[in-house]
Design a protein around this motif. Sequence first.
Motif, PDB file in Angstrom:
ATOM      1  N   THR A   1       3.316   0.675   5.012  1.00 25.25           N
ATOM      2  CA  THR A   1       2.131   0.532   4.158  1.00 25.25           C
ATOM      3  C   THR A   1       1.024  -0.239   4.859  1.00 25.25           C
ATOM      4  O   THR A   1      -0.125   0.217   4.922  1.00 25.25           O
ATOM      5  CB  THR A   1       2.513  -0.217   2.856  1.00 25.25           C
ATOM      6  OG1 THR A   1       3.635   0.443   2.281  1.00 25.25           O
ATOM      7  CG2 THR A   1       1.358  -0.236   1.871  1.00 25.25           C
ATOM      8  N   TYR A   2       1.375  -1.406   5.364  1.00 24.32           N
ATOM      9  CA  TYR A   2       0.328  -2.308   5.841  1.00 24.32           C
ATOM     10  C   TYR A   2       0.044  -2.203   7.338  1.00 24.32           C
ATOM     11  O   TYR A   2      -1.101  -2.352   7.753  1.00 24.32           O
ATOM     12  CB  TYR A   2       0.684  -3.752   5.478  1.00 24.32           C
ATOM     13  CG  TYR A   2       0.810  -3.966   3.991  1.00 24.32           C
ATOM     14  CD1 TYR A   2      -0.267  -3.702   3.147  1.00 24.32           C
ATOM     15  CD2 TYR A   2       1.998  -4.413   3.418  1.00 24.32           C
ATOM     16  CE1 TYR A   2      -0.153  -3.883   1.772  1.00 24.32           C
ATOM     17  CE2 TYR A   2       2.114  -4.604   2.052  1.00 24.32           C
ATOM     18  CZ  TYR A   2       1.033  -4.338   1.230  1.00 24.32           C
ATOM     19  OH  TYR A   2       1.141  -4.518  -0.117  1.00 24.32           O
TER      20      TYR A   2
ATOM     21  N   GLU B   1     -10.981  -4.338   3.267  1.00 28.86           N
ATOM     22  CA  GLU B   1      -9.608  -4.080   2.788  1.00 28.86           C
ATOM     23  C   GLU B   1      -8.621  -5.136   3.272  1.00 28.86           C
ATOM     24  O   GLU B   1      -7.413  -4.943   3.184  1.00 28.86           O
ATOM     25  CB  GLU B   1      -9.153  -2.695   3.259  1.00 28.86           C
ATOM     26  CG  GLU B   1      -9.913  -1.560   2.598  1.00 28.86           C
ATOM     27  CD  GLU B   1      -9.024  -0.376   2.316  1.00 28.86           C
ATOM     28  OE1 GLU B   1      -8.189  -0.064   3.174  1.00 28.86           O
ATOM     29  OE2 GLU B   1      -9.165   0.228   1.239  1.00 28.86           O
TER      30      GLU B   1
ATOM     31  N   TYR C   1      -7.605  -7.769   2.010  1.00 22.38           N
ATOM     32  CA  TYR C   1      -6.692  -8.288   0.990  1.00 22.38           C
ATOM     33  C   TYR C   1      -5.371  -7.525   0.985  1.00 22.38           C
ATOM     34  O   TYR C   1      -4.330  -8.079   0.645  1.00 22.38           O
ATOM     35  CB  TYR C   1      -7.349  -8.242  -0.396  1.00 22.38           C
ATOM     36  CG  TYR C   1      -7.537  -6.849  -0.953  1.00 22.38           C
ATOM     37  CD1 TYR C   1      -6.544  -6.244  -1.713  1.00 22.38           C
ATOM     38  CD2 TYR C   1      -8.696  -6.117  -0.710  1.00 22.38           C
ATOM     39  CE1 TYR C   1      -6.710  -4.969  -2.202  1.00 22.38           C
ATOM     40  CE2 TYR C   1      -8.865  -4.846  -1.201  1.00 22.38           C
ATOM     41  CZ  TYR C   1      -7.874  -4.273  -1.948  1.00 22.38           C
ATOM     42  OH  TYR C   1      -8.031  -3.003  -2.429  1.00 22.38           O
ATOM     43  N   ARG C   2      -5.438  -6.251   1.395  1.00 24.15           N
ATOM     44  CA  ARG C   2      -4.224  -5.433   1.328  1.00 24.15           C
ATOM     45  C   ARG C   2      -3.130  -6.014   2.216  1.00 24.15           C
ATOM     46  O   ARG C   2      -1.986  -6.114   1.809  1.00 24.15           O
ATOM     47  CB  ARG C   2      -4.528  -3.978   1.716  1.00 24.15           C
ATOM     48  CG  ARG C   2      -5.484  -3.309   0.727  1.00 24.15           C
ATOM     49  CD  ARG C   2      -5.499  -1.816   0.909  1.00 24.15           C
ATOM     50  NE  ARG C   2      -4.195  -1.220   0.686  1.00 24.15           N
ATOM     51  CZ  ARG C   2      -3.872   0.018   1.010  1.00 24.15           C
ATOM     52  NH1 ARG C   2      -4.789   0.794   1.580  1.00 24.15           N
ATOM     53  NH2 ARG C   2      -2.666   0.478   0.776  1.00 24.15           N
ATOM     54  N   TYR C   3      -3.473  -6.359   3.463  1.00 25.86           N
ATOM     55  CA  TYR C   3      -2.427  -6.869   4.352  1.00 25.86           C
ATOM     56  C   TYR C   3      -2.349  -8.394   4.384  1.00 25.86           C
ATOM     57  O   TYR C   3      -1.357  -8.944   4.838  1.00 25.86           O
ATOM     58  CB  TYR C   3      -2.578  -6.301   5.771  1.00 25.86           C
ATOM     59  CG  TYR C   3      -3.985  -6.228   6.293  1.00 25.86           C
ATOM     60  CD1 TYR C   3      -4.743  -5.072   6.122  1.00 25.86           C
ATOM     61  CD2 TYR C   3      -4.563  -7.302   6.943  1.00 25.86           C
ATOM     62  CE1 TYR C   3      -6.052  -4.993   6.590  1.00 25.86           C
ATOM     63  CE2 TYR C   3      -5.863  -7.229   7.419  1.00 25.86           C
ATOM     64  CZ  TYR C   3      -6.607  -6.074   7.236  1.00 25.86           C
ATOM     65  OH  TYR C   3      -7.895  -6.007   7.694  1.00 25.86           O
TER      66      TYR C   3
ATOM     67  N   ASP D   1      -1.022  -5.414  -1.681  1.00 26.61           N
ATOM     68  CA  ASP D   1      -1.565  -4.566  -2.749  1.00 26.61           C
ATOM     69  C   ASP D   1      -1.176  -5.084  -4.132  1.00 26.61           C
ATOM     70  O   ASP D   1      -1.917  -4.942  -5.098  1.00 26.61           O
ATOM     71  CB  ASP D   1      -1.024  -3.131  -2.602  1.00 26.61           C
ATOM     72  CG  ASP D   1      -1.731  -2.388  -1.480  1.00 26.61           C
ATOM     73  OD1 ASP D   1      -2.845  -2.808  -1.104  1.00 26.61           O
ATOM     74  OD2 ASP D   1      -1.154  -1.411  -0.962  1.00 26.61           O
TER      75      ASP D   1
ATOM     76  N   HIS E   1     -13.061  -5.226  -6.583  1.00 20.59           N
ATOM     77  CA  HIS E   1     -11.623  -5.031  -6.388  1.00 20.59           C
ATOM     78  C   HIS E   1     -10.839  -6.258  -6.873  1.00 20.59           C
ATOM     79  O   HIS E   1      -9.679  -6.155  -7.264  1.00 20.59           O
ATOM     80  CB  HIS E   1     -11.308  -4.736  -4.914  1.00 20.59           C
ATOM     81  CG  HIS E   1     -11.299  -5.942  -4.035  1.00 20.59           C
ATOM     82  ND1 HIS E   1     -12.405  -6.387  -3.363  1.00 20.59           N
ATOM     83  CD2 HIS E   1     -10.300  -6.829  -3.728  1.00 20.59           C
ATOM     84  CE1 HIS E   1     -12.103  -7.473  -2.659  1.00 20.59           C
ATOM     85  NE2 HIS E   1     -10.836  -7.763  -2.868  1.00 20.59           N
TER      86      HIS E   1
ATOM     87  N   LEU F   1      -7.339  -6.352  -9.058  1.00 25.52           N
ATOM     88  CA  LEU F   1      -6.157  -7.014  -8.497  1.00 25.52           C
ATOM     89  C   LEU F   1      -5.666  -8.122  -9.425  1.00 25.52           C
ATOM     90  O   LEU F   1      -4.470  -8.265  -9.679  1.00 25.52           O
ATOM     91  CB  LEU F   1      -6.508  -7.654  -7.146  1.00 25.52           C
ATOM     92  CG  LEU F   1      -6.314  -6.870  -5.871  1.00 25.52           C
ATOM     93  CD1 LEU F   1      -6.710  -7.719  -4.678  1.00 25.52           C
ATOM     94  CD2 LEU F   1      -4.866  -6.414  -5.715  1.00 25.52           C
TER      95      LEU F   1
END
Lengths: 539, 130
Positions: free
Chosen positions: A42-43, A61, A63-65, A69, B20, B24
């Motif tokens: 995913t990351y 993006e 924040y995703r890694y 998520d 976002h 979240l």
Amino acid sequence: MSVKLFDYVVIGSGCSGAMAAQTLVEAGVNVTMIDVGKQDTTYAPLIPDKHFTDIRRTESEQYRYLIGDELEGVGWGGVGKGEQITPARRHIMQATEEYLRIISDTFSPLESLGYGGLGIGWGLQCWQYSPADLRAAGLPVGAMTKAYETVSSRIGISGSKDDAAQYTLGKLKTFQPSPVMDENHERIYAKYARRRAYFNARGFFLGRTPLALITEDFQSRKAYAYNEMDFYSDKDRSAWRPWITVDQLRQHKNFTYLDGHLVTKFAEHKNYTEIHCLTVPDNKLVIFHCRKLVLASGSLGSARIVLRSFDNSDKKLPLLCNPYTYIPCLQPAMLGKAMGDKKLGFAQLSLFLDEAKNNFGLSVASLYDYHSLMLFRIVKQAPLNFADARIVMRYLMPALEIMGVHHPDNLSSDKYVRLVADNTTPTGDHLQAAYSLSADDQATYSQRERKFIGAMRRMGTYALKRINPGYGASIHYAGSLQFGKQQQAYSLAPNGQLHGTRSVFVADSSGFNYLPARGLTFTIMANAHLTAKEALRNV
Amino acid sequence: MNHEASVFSHYLTKRQPPTHAQALYAAKVAEVASETIPPREQRQLSFALSHPWCIGLLDGGLALVNPHAELRRRIYIMFAILEASNQHHQYFLVRRRGPFYVIYVVFVGIRASLKAMCGLVLLQLLRKRS
């Protein structure tokens, strides 16, 4: 139904499994590695090859890694296991609660079913055990000295021949220069160097930490680029991880990697050994046969497999684990400074406390900074409202130093694991563990920690508090199947062969009779290499 | 939930959260909402959301007496989300500071202590009111 017959089977893809497999593959025999092999898909592809600060400034993006998520990297509990593991590395723990359940009031270990095992999140510290350590652990000094060299030439190690070299590199000849030290650690080292005689007289020795991190291009891997993404990404592969070796082995015709299988037990027959596996995640029983079996599932994992195989539910196996305390410290001289460009998330200095000056039984502190783990992880420790804590902790961050102190561990009847039936797990059991230190050990280690704090104060760095994350948090486990010359069940011959078997070898830390404070991973890998050589010899 | 996210974002950085961040935040709070929140902590949370001026006081008081309170958990979630946003990096990334900045930090520390004391009184009042 025909059952597949393999020649050599290695169980697990962690540090010991990767090294044992490489030795076997290089010898030309056919090797199959059986592993669950959880991976992060995913990351990892999202993480750009950029500096941490650039990412923070520009990547929408991130924040995703950085936090995940589902915000899985944002823990609100205590300081226990897995708390600091970032989303991109959380597959290290995936499915362990289901397949490697361990129940204990006193011991909370971290195990892995990931591709690369616990090596996915390893801190890369490559200390050599001293001859006295090796003898106490039951390992052969001469052979291990050569094996350390072999491992170093395979994985790439950086280090320095400095004041603490006798404690860190030992006699190692094959290594690259250490990475550049940041200003925080340069200041600490300079203060130590100015009063070297004073510190040495009190048993303190400070030096660069040898790391499995390359500072010059090595094989197909690139030198460390100081991107400060150490807790998130292995993109440039400058940090050695076991999967790097396994990936390379998969290019060989005599190596097969079989993922999605959890080995539960084995049974020896006249001409072969039967291996029982559960497929993950659908829990179907699969059986393979092999001529030689090399267990490399970690001390706790191998304990499970051996206990199931010998079907003795009452048996308690010993347990070793380094007691660990971490101590956030502040270096006031760094307050208000900008973070330098060349930061490093791994330990930069190691401080040894060897009062007896015999390179045995000592404690060691690793010094590292915290910047790329972000403010939110430490801000909750401050007894302040979050809005003001943000301002204060942001100011303190350049001056923040983490000192992780490890102590040695000895056998005792208060430290053990045993297998307990449990029909709620796919394996039908769980591991029960107990761990406690004697009052004497507790007092000794506490006194040593106070001495570390005192030494750091003299190096201009002040402890804020001592945090005990609980037993098991060091992630250094050993001793479940100890080395012994006598043919006793649940123990290993000096060559790693499991007593009572003809063709089963254990290549992880299960055999260690003593656990020095110095991290065990480099020694595990050297021992795995030797065990694999013994497995080749023993026909 | 968007209101809640905005209130906490404003409390931490005096700015609205990025889009976002609200999603979240809502997802994470929905996940933890299945856990039972003690009634007293629920009251603290409701009071803070309806009186945003007192969040700093309650947060400071709770930091001393109940650091794992639900109100603090929610603020903490928003803290992490904002920190991992490129639109808010200037509030979190370390910057070089002059030698006199320490005076400001000491002031912030004293201010935080005063907030905590007021927060303790406010928490007592809330307890009595219930």
